[in-house]
Scaffold this active site. Structure first.
Site, PDB file in Angstrom:
ATOM      1  N   GLU A 155      31.658  -8.868 -14.196  1.00  0.00           N
ATOM      2  CA  GLU A 155      31.021  -7.688 -13.600  1.00  0.00           C
ATOM      3  C   GLU A 155      31.894  -7.172 -12.463  1.00  0.00           C
ATOM      4  O   GLU A 155      31.794  -7.661 -11.330  1.00  0.00           O
ATOM      5  CB  GLU A 155      29.642  -8.055 -13.046  1.00  0.00           C
TER       6      GLU A 155
ATOM      7  N   SER B 248      27.146  -0.811 -14.856  1.00  0.00           N
ATOM      8  CA  SER B 248      26.819   0.535 -15.335  1.00  0.00           C
ATOM      9  C   SER B 248      26.769   0.640 -16.862  1.00  0.00           C
ATOM     10  O   SER B 248      27.146   1.655 -17.429  1.00  0.00           O
ATOM     11  CB  SER B 248      27.787   1.575 -14.747  1.00  0.00           C
TER      12      SER B 248
HETATM   13  P1  13P Z   1      23.952  -1.941 -13.209  1.00  0.00           P
HETATM   14  O1  13P Z   1      23.785  -2.060 -14.702  1.00  0.00           O
HETATM   15  O2  13P Z   1      22.794  -1.290 -12.538  1.00  0.00           O
HETATM   16  O3  13P Z   1      25.288  -1.336 -12.861  1.00  0.00           O
HETATM   17  O4  13P Z   1      23.973  -3.452 -12.638  1.00  0.00           O
HETATM   18  C1  13P Z   1      24.817  -4.368 -13.225  1.00  0.00           C
HETATM   19  C2  13P Z   1      24.468  -5.711 -12.727  1.00  0.00           C
HETATM   20  O5  13P Z   1      24.676  -6.036 -11.575  1.00  0.00           O
HETATM   21  C3  13P Z   1      23.831  -6.649 -13.669  1.00  0.00           C
HETATM   22  O6  13P Z   1      23.809  -7.936 -13.154  1.00  0.00           O
END
Ligand code: 13P
Length: 254
Positions: free
Chosen positions: A173, A215
């Site tokens: 991530e 995202s």
């Molecule tokens: P978003 O999908 O809101 O960008 O968050 C990603 C996340 O941190 C999942 O653990």
């Protein structure tokens, strides 16, 4: 057959009542035949700790679904006000735990050594760790992405025997992609996934799964998952609405 994990991280949203209502709508609206997932597909929910039991109970008897905790403290019990332990999460019905999510690292000051201790506690409680790794924008722009990710892997996993490593799922991530609407391209994600996979294989874990998060939405999930390096997605914002999440799972799982 390809295995794909759809993991929903609700972060600080959805109390127990809302969680029960969410799952009811999810099963009604996701148009999964008999509420069953396509073969090879799993859906993991990470609700806030107060909703863990409600979610785990709503998933009883549904194959391919599991509930997990967003965070645990490394001690099994004791005077640690405000924390929950891995055994407590397990008692509430968790089967997995997020470790080292970027919000834990960057908002709550969690350091690499903490992820190492937490990961040990999760394994000790016979739960499945989902270790999150990823670089900041400054680190990416400085060309340090792979160094940062490798450092995070080394810290949390470097001293574990292969049998323990096989239990671990990794989520890549990138911090700059979380909650920003700016996702990594499938190619960028694949490059980092390949490096993570190589690192895991070198340490004896040849079949660990690697998810992408940052995202992910109904609009880009299919394109991201078309990249075979991605074994699934870890989704924040787009998992909060049960109809959207049901549609994302149904439309990209097939
Ligand atoms: P978003 O999908 O809101 O960008 O968050 C990603 C996340 O941190 C999942 O653990």
């Amino acid at each position: 057959m390809r295995q794909v994990v759809f993991a929903a991280n609700w972060k600080m949203h959805l109390g127990p009542e809302e969680a029960r209502a969410y799952l009811k709508t999810f099963f009604e609206r996701s148009r999964l035949p008999d509420g069953r997932l396509p073969e090879g597909c799993e859906v993991w929910f990470f609700p806030p700790a107060v909703s863990l039991e409600a979610v785990a109970q709503a998933l009883v008897g549904r194959s391919g679904f599991l509930a997990g905790a967003q965070n645990v403290y490394w001690e099994p019990k004791g005077a640690f006000t405000g924390e929950i332990s891995a055994p407590l999460a397990a008692a509430a019905g968790a089967r997995a735990v997020l470790v080292g999510h970027s919000e834990r690292r960057h908002r709550f000051g969690e350091i690499d050594a903490d992820t190492e201790r937490k990961l040990s506690a999760v394994l000790e409680a016979q739960l499945l760790p989902l270790l999150c790794v990823g670089e900041t924008l400054a680190e990416r722009e400085a060309g340090n992405t792979l160094d940062v990710v490798t450092r995070q892997l080394e810290a949390a996993l470097g001293r574990r025997p292969p049998a323990a490593l096989q239990q671990v799922t990794v989520a890549y991530e990138p911090v700059w992609a979380i909650g920003t609407g700016r996702n990594a391209t499938p190619r960028d994600a694949a490059e980092v996934h390949r490096a993570i996979r190589r690192w895991l294989a070198e340490h004896g874990a040849k079949s660990s799964r690697i998810l992408y998060g940052g995202s992910v939405s109904l609009k880009n999930a299919a394109e991201l998952l078309a990249e075979r390096e991605l074994d699934g997605v870890l989704v924040g914002g787009a998992s909060l609405d049960p109809a959207t999440w049901g549609e994302l799972v149904r439309s990209t799982a097939a």
